[in-house]
Design a protein around this motif. Structure first.
Motif, mmCIF file in Angstrom:
data_model
loop_
_atom_site.group_PDB
_atom_site.id
_atom_site.type_symbol
_atom_site.label_atom_id
_atom_site.label_comp_id
_atom_site.label_asym_id
_atom_site.label_seq_id
_atom_site.Cartn_x
_atom_site.Cartn_y
_atom_site.Cartn_z
ATOM 1 N N LYS A 1 0.841 -1.202 0.000
ATOM 2 C CA LYS A 1 0.000 0.000 0.000
ATOM 3 C C LYS A 1 0.872 1.248 0.000
ATOM 4 O O LYS A 1 1.868 1.343 0.721
ATOM 5 N N GLY A 2 0.506 2.219 -0.845
ATOM 6 C CA GLY A 2 1.218 3.495 -0.910
ATOM 7 C C GLY A 2 2.456 3.490 -1.787
ATOM 8 O O GLY A 2 3.065 4.542 -1.994
ATOM 9 N N LYS A 3 2.817 2.336 -2.342
ATOM 10 C CA LYS A 3 4.008 2.239 -3.190
ATOM 11 C C LYS A 3 3.614 2.214 -4.663
ATOM 12 O O LYS A 3 2.506 1.811 -5.031
ATOM 13 N N SER A 4 4.561 2.618 -5.501
ATOM 14 C CA SER A 4 4.344 2.545 -6.944
ATOM 15 C C SER A 4 5.288 1.492 -7.522
ATOM 16 O O SER A 4 6.498 1.525 -7.277
ATOM 17 N N ASN B 1 0.718 9.669 -2.878
ATOM 18 C CA ASN B 1 0.105 8.957 -1.734
ATOM 19 C C ASN B 1 -0.901 7.885 -2.165
ATOM 20 O O ASN B 1 -1.901 7.654 -1.501
ATOM 21 N N ARG B 2 -0.644 7.266 -3.291
ATOM 22 C CA ARG B 2 -1.580 6.267 -3.801
ATOM 23 C C ARG B 2 -0.810 5.021 -4.243
ATOM 24 O O ARG B 2 0.322 5.119 -4.695
ATOM 25 N N THR B 3 -1.411 3.859 -4.095
ATOM 26 C CA THR B 3 -0.804 2.611 -4.577
ATOM 27 C C THR B 3 -0.960 2.554 -6.085
ATOM 28 O O THR B 3 -2.073 2.717 -6.603
ATOM 29 N N GLU C 1 5.361 17.309 -25.789
ATOM 30 C CA GLU C 1 4.704 18.344 -24.992
ATOM 31 C C GLU C 1 3.504 17.770 -24.235
ATOM 32 O O GLU C 1 3.325 18.004 -23.040
ATOM 33 N N SER C 2 2.684 16.964 -24.959
ATOM 34 C CA SER C 2 1.528 16.334 -24.308
ATOM 35 C C SER C 2 1.993 15.383 -23.219
ATOM 36 O O SER C 2 1.400 15.302 -22.151
ATOM 37 N N GLU C 3 3.092 14.653 -23.504
ATOM 38 C CA GLU C 3 3.597 13.691 -22.527
ATOM 39 C C GLU C 3 4.005 14.394 -21.242
ATOM 40 O O GLU C 3 3.745 13.911 -20.139
ATOM 41 N N ARG C 4 4.628 15.575 -21.389
ATOM 42 C CA ARG C 4 5.077 16.315 -20.202
ATOM 43 C C ARG C 4 3.876 16.693 -19.332
ATOM 44 O O ARG C 4 3.889 16.504 -18.110
ATOM 45 N N LEU C 5 2.807 17.210 -19.990
ATOM 46 C CA LEU C 5 1.607 17.615 -19.251
ATOM 47 C C LEU C 5 0.905 16.413 -18.621
ATOM 48 O O LEU C 5 0.470 16.461 -17.471
ATOM 49 N N VAL C 6 0.824 15.332 -19.395
ATOM 50 C CA VAL C 6 0.153 14.126 -18.892
ATOM 51 C C VAL C 6 0.968 13.496 -17.766
ATOM 52 O O VAL C 6 0.410 13.070 -16.748
ATOM 53 N N GLN C 7 2.302 13.457 -17.937
ATOM 54 C CA GLN C 7 3.157 12.871 -16.895
ATOM 55 C C GLN C 7 3.027 13.639 -15.589
ATOM 56 O O GLN C 7 2.949 13.061 -14.502
ATOM 57 N N GLU C 8 2.967 14.959 -15.718
ATOM 58 C CA GLU C 8 2.787 15.803 -14.529
ATOM 59 C C GLU C 8 1.439 15.504 -13.873
ATOM 60 O O GLU C 8 1.333 15.400 -12.644
ATOM 61 N N ALA C 9 0.409 15.312 -14.719
ATOM 62 C CA ALA C 9 -0.930 14.992 -14.205
ATOM 63 C C ALA C 9 -0.921 13.634 -13.499
ATOM 64 O O ALA C 9 -1.532 13.456 -12.449
ATOM 65 N N LEU C 10 -0.211 12.672 -14.085
ATOM 66 C CA LEU C 10 -0.128 11.347 -13.483
ATOM 67 C C LEU C 10 0.574 11.397 -12.128
ATOM 68 O O LEU C 10 0.152 10.746 -11.168
ATOM 69 N N GLU C 11 1.646 12.193 -12.059
ATOM 70 C CA GLU C 11 2.373 12.310 -10.794
ATOM 71 C C GLU C 11 1.495 12.948 -9.720
ATOM 72 O O GLU C 11 1.527 12.557 -8.554
ATOM 73 N N ASN C 12 0.695 13.952 -10.129
ATOM 74 C CA ASN C 12 -0.263 14.572 -9.195
ATOM 75 C C ASN C 12 -1.244 13.528 -8.662
ATOM 76 O O ASN C 12 -1.558 13.495 -7.475
ATOM 77 N N MET C 13 -1.693 12.680 -9.571
ATOM 78 C CA MET C 13 -2.718 11.700 -9.211
ATOM 79 C C MET C 13 -2.140 10.575 -8.356
ATOM 80 O O MET C 13 -2.813 10.058 -7.456
ATOM 81 N N MET C 14 -0.907 10.182 -8.630
ATOM 82 C CA MET C 14 -0.313 9.025 -7.957
ATOM 83 C C MET C 14 0.209 9.344 -6.562
ATOM 84 O O MET C 14 0.564 8.442 -5.804
ATOM 85 N N PRO D 1 -9.712 6.431 -6.348
ATOM 86 C CA PRO D 1 -9.583 5.078 -5.800
ATOM 87 C C PRO D 1 -8.256 4.919 -5.046
ATOM 88 O O PRO D 1 -7.298 5.649 -5.309
ATOM 89 N N PRO D 2 -8.160 3.952 -4.151
ATOM 90 C CA PRO D 2 -6.894 3.749 -3.446
ATOM 91 C C PRO D 2 -5.808 3.111 -4.313
ATOM 92 O O PRO D 2 -4.625 3.223 -4.020
ATOM 93 N N ILE D 3 -6.228 2.409 -5.389
ATOM 94 C CA ILE D 3 -5.265 1.735 -6.267
ATOM 95 C C ILE D 3 -5.412 2.317 -7.676
ATOM 96 O O ILE D 3 -6.530 2.435 -8.188
ATOM 97 N N MET D 4 -4.270 2.655 -8.297
ATOM 98 C CA MET D 4 -4.309 3.209 -9.648
ATOM 99 C C MET D 4 -3.508 2.295 -10.584
ATOM 100 O O MET D 4 -2.385 1.894 -10.257
#
Length: 608
Positions: free
Chosen positions: A395-398, A555-557, A540-553, A525-528
């Protein structure tokens, strides 16, 4: 009856309409016969052939009912003619005939009125149940089936079933009763003449049955071919860009035309066989009527054993049998076609999903410790994609999964979300085997972002609300901000209420992916699970999406399946996969230091 049994559970909720239809059809058949019988006294009045009865007859029981009715009508005609003249008697007969025909048509309408609710109700319930079944069957089912064939079954085949339901009630109630009442009346008028007519009926029935014998098979062939060309159409619309890009329009046109040509030929054979029914039954009927004219005419003109009015009434009844006989032959073909369609519909409904929840499945509402894959082996066809694979996600790890295409990375995402079941081994969440949990509660614990952004032809708001049905507009905007999507959404003409087109095609790849992330963020959800979420994007899209993914991930498993290694360097653990097995595992620094498979992959991508 076998056909009705197949559809029994769909018919039962509407059985009252079926019963009312049967009652209306009984009265229709009765008044059809009485309307024809009522012609006899009118003709007798016209030609002065009626028996003169001056005393009102007395009813002496059911055995003398025929004589009582005949004498009573003749008494009315005689007394009316004596008091007011024969024209008044004729007027009464005309009013009687009009009344009987009115009642006949009223009950015919009522029969159709009631059956409408049954047919459309069965149609609605069948479509609803097929749709529910389509959404409940595992994804593996659709890797073997053509989508167009499923569409053909939920539209064309179900409609065929609906049409055949009217035919089957006509086949077993309305038309047989009309024939039965007419035959009873014919026997009442002349037993000798009726027996003569019945010599022709078995011959007619045999010829008609021979015509319809192969209809179910031919109908099934037509319905299958309809599924094939609908599949071609569905694939064409889905891959139009590729078809145009490779100048393959002619190839797909040829494939579609080949299917419609087969459909044309099969349909012609089927329709010509159906169309043969009506003229054949009518011709056989006219042959019977001709024989009847010859034999009955001799009874009137030579033997003098039958009155002219009785003979004309008898002829009307005999001809009345023709219409329901034709209807029965047509209806039997419709029932055969409906039976073939019902088999195709029920094939889907009776398909058992291997992923059904167990009767004692538990509902899990929270995630507390870890996800474990314990010696998991899995194959789609013959060859194993995963072999004795073991992995723990605390739990809590990626945890990131990397490796070449075909190494089994995406398969793990499919197994953890239980889109497929493992062949060997087990997957547990907090030491609960996921097979012991309800699929609904399992998937409630997980958010999924895939390489292909699956969006629907609806507004941005409704697409994101799939994550949380009762979310407020403020929650949607917050999710869009976390996913780096609010910047472009707020510039759209209608903001979150903007329609994004079929599959979201009004948006760029990066924008679609960020909306997919916003949907997962809103679900919270607790698991992504991220399945190559950035692999199809530009830098450019990857940079924005990667940043979004990091925001989402945060404190999340997370289980991250990655093609681009630059996106997973901060993962707590990286598992390098080769041919369904673990080649290496560790964090980014440890794997680089090992100077093995992972380092080679990094160097290859850096070089690229």
């Amino acid at each position: 009856m076998d056909y009705l049994k197949k559809l029994g559970r769909f018919i039962i909720p509407y059985k009252r309409y079926g019963i009312l239809n049967i009652v209306a059809n009984i009265f229709y058949a009765l008044f059809s016969t009485l309307a024809m019988v009522s012609l006899m006294p009118m003709i007798n009045v016209l030609f002065g052939e009626g028996k003169k009865v001056t005393e009102k007859p007395v009813y002496e029981g059911i055995t003398s009912l025929k004589d009582y009715v005949e004498n009573f009508i003749n008494y009315i005609i005689t007394s009316t003619s004596q008091e007011f003249g024969p024209q008044r008697s004729l007027l009464y007969m005309i009013i009687l005939i009009i009344s009987l025909f009115l009642l006949k048509n009223l009950f015919n309408y009522l029969g159709l009125y009631f059956i409408t609710f049954l047919r459309n109700g069965v149609l609605k319930d069948l479509r609803n149940e097929i749709y529910a079944k389509v959404t409940s069957l595992p994804i593996s089912y659709y890797s073997e089936k053509k989508k167009g064939d499923i569409i053909a079954r939920i539209s064309g085949d179900v409609n065929e079933v609906k049409n055949s339901l009217l035919a089957i009630l006509e086949l077993i109630v309305k038309e047989p009763l009309t024939i039965l009442f007419a035959i009873v009346a014919m026997f009442t008028i002349s037993v000798k003449l009726t027996i003569f007519v019945f010599l022709f009926i078995p011959v007619s029935g045999f010829i008609i049955s021979r015509i319809g014998k192969s209809l179910k098979k031919k109908s099934d062939r037509v319905q299958r071919e309809q599924g094939i060309f609908l599949s071609t159409l569905e694939e064409t619309l889905g891959g139009l860009k590729v078809i145009k890009g490779f100048n393959a329009e002619q190839r797909f046109n040829d494939r579609f035309r080949s299917s419609t040509d087969r459909f044309y030929n099969f349909s012609n054979t089927l329709m010509n066989r159906q169309n043969l029914a009506s003229p054949t039954s009518e011709f056989l009927g006219i042959v019977t009527i001709a024989a009847l004219l010859w034999y009955g005419g001799s009874m009137v003109l030579v033997e003098k054993t039958l009155s002219g009015g009785a003979f004309i009434g008898y002829m009307a009844l005999a001809y009345q049998i023709l219409t329901p006989a034709k209807a029965i032959s047509k209806a039997s073909y419709k029932v055969k076609a409906g039976n073939a369609a019902a088999d195709r519909v029920l094939e889907i409904l009776n398909t058992e999903s291997p992923l059904e929840d167990r009767s004692d499945a538990k509902s899990k509402t929270e995630f507390t410790s870890d996800i474990k894959l314990n010696n998991v082996s899995f194959k789609y066809d013959e060859e194993y994609v995963l072999k004795d694979f073991t992995m723990t996600v605390p739990k809590g790890k990626s945890i990131a999964l990397v490796g070449q295409s075909g190494s089994g990375k995406s398969t793990i995402a499919n197994l953890v979300t239980r889109f497929y079941d493992v062949n060997k081994g087990s997957i547990t969440i907090d030491n609960n085997n996921i097979k012991d949990l309800t699929k609904h509660s399992l998937r409630n614990l997980m958010g999924l972002v895939t390489q292909d952004s699956i969006l629907f032809n609806d507004s941005i708001k409704n697409n994101i609300l799939l994550g949380k049905e009762d979310a407020s507009d403020d929650e949607i905007v917050e999710a869009l901000k976390i996913a780096n999507a609010w910047e472009f959404v707020k510039e759209l003409p209608n903001g979150i209420d903007t329609n994004i087109g079929d599959s979201g095609n009004k948006l760029s790849g990066g924008q679609k992916q960020r909306l997919s992330i916003a949907r997962a963020v809103l679900k919270n959800p607790p698991i992504m699970i991220l399945d190559e979420a950035t692999s199809a994007l530009d830098t450019e899209s990857e940079r924005l999406v990667q940043e979004a993914l990091e925001n989402m991930m945060r404190n999340r498993t997370s289980i991250v399946i990655a093609h681009r290694l630059s996106t997973i360097q901060n993962a707590d653990q990286i598992i390098v996969m080769q041919k369904g097995e673990i080649a290496e595992q560790g964090n980014h620094k440890e794997l680089i230091a090992k100077n093995g498979v992972y380092k080679k992959l990094v160097e290859m991508q850096s070089f690229e």
